[in-house]
Motif scaffolding. Sequence first.
Motif, short mmCIF file in Angstrom:
data_model
loop_
_atom_site.label_atom_id
_atom_site.label_comp_id
_atom_site.label_asym_id
_atom_site.label_seq_id
_atom_site.Cartn_x
_atom_site.Cartn_y
_atom_site.Cartn_z
N GLY A 176 0.83 -1.20 0.00
CA GLY A 176 0.00 0.00 0.00
C GLY A 176 0.86 1.24 0.00
N LEU A 177 0.26 2.37 0.23
CA LEU A 177 1.04 3.62 0.32
C LEU A 177 1.93 3.61 1.55
CD1 LEU A 177 -1.65 6.28 -0.69
CD2 LEU A 177 0.23 5.38 -2.07
N ILE A 178 1.46 2.97 2.61
CA ILE A 178 2.20 2.97 3.87
C ILE A 178 3.43 2.07 3.79
CG2 ILE A 178 1.01 1.07 5.07
CD1 ILE A 178 1.80 4.55 6.52
N GLY A 179 3.48 1.19 2.80
CA GLY A 179 4.63 0.30 2.65
C GLY A 179 5.82 0.96 1.98
N GLY A 180 5.64 2.17 1.50
CA GLY A 180 6.72 2.88 0.83
C GLY A 180 7.53 3.73 1.79
N LYS A 181 8.03 4.82 1.28
CA LYS A 181 8.90 5.73 2.03
C LYS A 181 8.23 6.23 3.32
CE LYS A 181 11.24 10.14 1.46
NZ LYS A 181 11.45 11.28 0.56
N VAL A 182 6.93 6.52 3.25
CA VAL A 182 6.24 7.10 4.40
C VAL A 182 6.21 6.18 5.60
CG1 VAL A 182 3.97 7.86 5.22
CG2 VAL A 182 4.86 8.70 3.06
N GLY A 183 5.98 4.89 5.40
CA GLY A 183 5.81 4.00 6.53
C GLY A 183 6.93 3.01 6.76
N ARG A 184 8.06 3.21 6.13
CA ARG A 184 9.13 2.21 6.20
C ARG A 184 9.68 2.00 7.61
NH1 ARG A 184 12.90 5.87 2.83
NH2 ARG A 184 13.59 7.31 4.43
N ASP A 185 9.58 2.99 8.47
CA ASP A 185 10.12 2.86 9.83
C ASP A 185 9.07 2.41 10.86
OD1 ASP A 185 12.65 3.65 8.96
OD2 ASP A 185 12.21 5.77 9.30
N LEU A 186 7.85 2.17 10.40
CA LEU A 186 6.81 1.73 11.34
C LEU A 186 7.04 0.28 11.76
CD1 LEU A 186 3.46 3.00 9.77
CD2 LEU A 186 4.54 3.79 11.87
N PRO A 187 6.70 -0.04 13.01
CA PRO A 187 6.71 -1.44 13.41
C PRO A 187 5.69 -2.22 12.57
CG PRO A 187 6.42 0.02 15.31
CD PRO A 187 6.32 0.87 14.09
N SER A 188 5.91 -3.51 12.40
CA SER A 188 5.05 -4.31 11.52
C SER A 188 3.59 -4.28 11.95
CB SER A 188 5.56 -5.75 11.44
OG SER A 188 5.51 -6.37 12.70
N GLY A 189 3.30 -4.26 13.24
CA GLY A 189 1.91 -4.20 13.70
C GLY A 189 1.23 -2.90 13.28
N ASP A 190 1.96 -1.80 13.35
CA ASP A 190 1.40 -0.51 12.93
C ASP A 190 1.20 -0.48 11.42
OD1 ASP A 190 1.53 0.18 15.57
OD2 ASP A 190 3.01 1.78 15.32
N ARG A 191 2.15 -1.06 10.67
CA ARG A 191 1.99 -1.12 9.22
C ARG A 191 0.74 -1.91 8.85
NH1 ARG A 191 7.49 -1.82 8.94
NH2 ARG A 191 7.26 -4.05 8.58
N ARG A 192 0.49 -2.99 9.59
CA ARG A 192 -0.71 -3.81 9.33
C ARG A 192 -1.98 -2.99 9.59
NH1 ARG A 192 -3.07 -7.88 6.98
NH2 ARG A 192 -4.63 -8.93 8.20
N GLN A 231 3.70 12.88 7.64
CA GLN A 231 4.07 12.69 6.24
C GLN A 231 2.85 12.17 5.51
OE1 GLN A 231 7.58 10.23 5.59
NE2 GLN A 231 8.02 10.35 7.77
N SER A 232 2.74 12.52 4.23
CA SER A 232 1.63 12.04 3.42
C SER A 232 2.14 11.38 2.16
CB SER A 232 0.70 13.19 3.02
OG SER A 232 0.04 13.71 4.15
N ALA A 233 1.39 10.40 1.69
CA ALA A 233 1.66 9.75 0.42
C ALA A 233 0.35 9.70 -0.36
CB ALA A 233 2.21 8.34 0.64
N ARG A 234 0.45 9.88 -1.67
CA ARG A 234 -0.73 9.85 -2.55
C ARG A 234 -0.56 8.72 -3.55
NH1 ARG A 234 -3.62 14.55 -2.28
NH2 ARG A 234 -2.58 16.27 -1.24
N GLY A 235 -1.68 8.11 -3.92
CA GLY A 235 -1.63 7.06 -4.91
C GLY A 235 -3.01 6.74 -5.46
N THR A 236 -3.03 5.76 -6.35
CA THR A 236 -4.27 5.28 -6.95
C THR A 236 -4.28 3.77 -6.87
OG1 THR A 236 -4.30 7.15 -8.48
CG2 THR A 236 -5.65 5.24 -9.07
N ALA A 237 -5.43 3.23 -6.53
CA ALA A 237 -5.60 1.77 -6.50
C ALA A 237 -6.84 1.41 -7.31
CB ALA A 237 -5.75 1.28 -5.06
N CYS A 238 -6.80 0.23 -7.93
CA CYS A 238 -7.94 -0.26 -8.70
C CYS A 238 -8.35 -1.63 -8.17
CB CYS A 238 -7.60 -0.36 -10.18
SG CYS A 238 -7.31 1.24 -10.96
#
Length: 135
Positions: free
Chosen positions: A42-58, A117-124
């Motif tokens: 997702g967007l959080i898996g990129g630069k914005v969320g790379r330092d988050l603990p795995s539980g927070d990323r989930r 921090q914010s990240a923008r994207g598009t999902a289908c």
Amino acid sequence: MTRVTGFASILALLLVQGCASIGGVAVSGAASDSVISALGGGLIGGKVGRDLPSGDRRLALQAEYRALEYGQGGQVIPWNSSNGANRGEVVAAQPYRVGSQDCRQYVHTLFTANASQSARGTACRNPDGSWSLLG
């Protein structure tokens, strides 16, 4: 139909509706792992969320899924870490069609103790009901 039979029928209908089917994929209150994993990171898996603990990323990825699948255009879908150290908001725009797919642009904002921090994207949406991040 007796009152008891009628009541039992209504109760059964309500119980069945508690489980939604999204494009043929059964999803209960929390989205299934396979539907969530289709978003990749997702967007959080990129630069914005790379330092988050795995539980927070989930938690953040679940919020992305909820915003894409259930959120009204412009609705804020919040998430909070269990220890309160991190939180975020996902906002999806109105869905639109590209060929036979439903797509949505969305923004995920992450708030930590030090910054936001914010990240923008598009999902289908895929034929199986999951969502894939474009690009």
